[in-house]
Design a protein around this motif. Structure first.
Motif, PDB file in Angstrom:
ATOM      1  N   PHE A 164      -4.565   7.018   1.225  1.00  0.00           N
ATOM      2  CA  PHE A 164      -4.547   6.109   0.770  1.00  0.00           C
ATOM      3  C   PHE A 164      -3.913   6.255  -0.661  1.00  0.00           C
ATOM      4  O   PHE A 164      -4.660   7.517  -1.057  1.00  0.00           O
ATOM      5  CB  PHE A 164      -5.278   5.486   1.483  1.00  0.00           C
ATOM      6  N   PHE A 223       4.831   7.036   2.180  1.00  0.00           N
ATOM      7  CA  PHE A 223       5.228   5.574   3.175  1.00  0.00           C
ATOM      8  C   PHE A 223       4.261   4.853   1.949  1.00  0.00           C
ATOM      9  O   PHE A 223       3.403   4.482   1.507  1.00  0.00           O
ATOM     10  CB  PHE A 223       3.797   5.875   4.072  1.00  0.00           C
ATOM     11  N   TYR A 277       0.853  -1.171   0.366  1.00  0.00           N
ATOM     12  CA  TYR A 277      -0.098   0.255  -0.266  1.00  0.00           C
ATOM     13  C   TYR A 277       1.006   0.997  -0.438  1.00  0.00           C
ATOM     14  O   TYR A 277       1.767   1.447   0.579  1.00  0.00           O
ATOM     15  CB  TYR A 277      -0.775  -0.025   1.313  1.00  0.00           C
ATOM     16  N   LEU A 326      -2.413  10.416   6.987  1.00  0.00           N
ATOM     17  CA  LEU A 326      -2.045   9.789   5.676  1.00  0.00           C
ATOM     18  C   LEU A 326      -3.239   9.481   4.643  1.00  0.00           C
ATOM     19  O   LEU A 326      -4.336   9.355   5.195  1.00  0.00           O
ATOM     20  CB  LEU A 326      -1.627   8.478   6.257  1.00  0.00           C
ATOM     21  N   TYR A 350       0.858   5.349   0.244  1.00  0.00           N
ATOM     22  CA  TYR A 350      -0.157   6.509   1.040  1.00  0.00           C
ATOM     23  C   TYR A 350       0.594   8.098   0.995  1.00  0.00           C
ATOM     24  O   TYR A 350       2.389   7.756   1.115  1.00  0.00           O
ATOM     25  CB  TYR A 350      -0.047   6.210   3.000  1.00  0.00           C
TER      26      TYR A 350
END
Lengths: 115, 113
Positions: free
Chosen positions: B45, B91, B33, B43, B35
């Motif tokens: 998505f 991230f 994933y 954060l 972010y």
């Protein structure tokens, strides 16, 4: 209206205090609730993870979920200077579908615990 | 276990250049994933990938951003023709499977000058 609202703080408390961190959400489809801790210049670290209403305790941390009120809380007992960080609530939809992969975060609460 | 590895930690790009951010998931994790964290915000998505598949890209800007997770090698987040508004911390997180908790990396801080 944001899907997840978190008290932005900042919070400053003395060592040993009880800290209460809170989030509200608008999407009743959220089923999984998490609290992350993020130190400066680091990635978020999972603290607590729950999927049902009620309380979950882990050491000095207690996560509370009230789905009827769409409200979650994290309590920190006997707070320590090492607890100083940004705390993020996060939530997601049911597992079993691709939608679980997506977490929706609150904007974070900066906590400082001073000696 | 080395955890989720992101590189570079810091990346400076001039407006109009390309940025490539890399993420190596934890050993045994096949879900990745991405972010983005803007200053003073939580954060957000961006995209969810499994090996060779994009599962959910609902958070990706429609233009200039792309992501991949090839069969071999790290996941790549690519930003073409960067603009100042792309400056943020990016991230990556990984998990062993659907329904499992995430482990985040330490992020790549992109600065566009």
């Amino acid at each position: 209206q944001k899907e997840v609202e978190q008290d932005p703080g900042p919070l400053s408390v003395p060592e040993g205090a009880i800290v209460s961190l809170n989030c509200t959400y608008s999407n009743s489809a959220f089923q999984y609730f998490m609290w992350y801790r993020q130190y400066s210049r680091k990635g978020p670290e999972l603290l607590m993870y729950t999927y049902s209403s009620g309380n979950k305790e882990d050491g000095r941390f207690t996560a509370q979920v009230d789905k009827s009120s769409k409200y979650i809380s994290l309590f920190i007992r006997d707070s320590q200077p090492s607890d100083s960080a940004t705390y993020l609530c996060a939530m997601s939809l049911n597992a079993g579908g691709t939608s679980y992969g997506k977490l929706t975060f609150g904007q974070g609460t900066i906590l400082t615990v001073h000696p | 276990n080395a955890g989720v590895m992101q590189n570079p930690r810091h990346l400076v790009r001039r407006r109009g250049q390309e940025a490539r951010l890399r993420c190596s998931p934890m050993k045994g994790h096949s879900h990745v994933y991405w972010y983005r964290q803007l200053p003073e915000e939580g954060l957000k998505f961006m995209v969810y990938l499994q090996k060779e598949n994009i599962i959910d890209e609902s958070g990706m800007p429609k233009e200039r951003f792309s992501a991949e997770f090839p069969k071999e090698g790290p996941s790549i987040l690519r930003i073409q023709q960067v603009v100042r508004g792309d400056s943020a911390a990016y991230f990556c997180a990984s998990s062993p499977g659907l329904g499992d908790g995430y482990t985040f990396g330490s992020g790549t801080r992109l600065t566009v000058v």
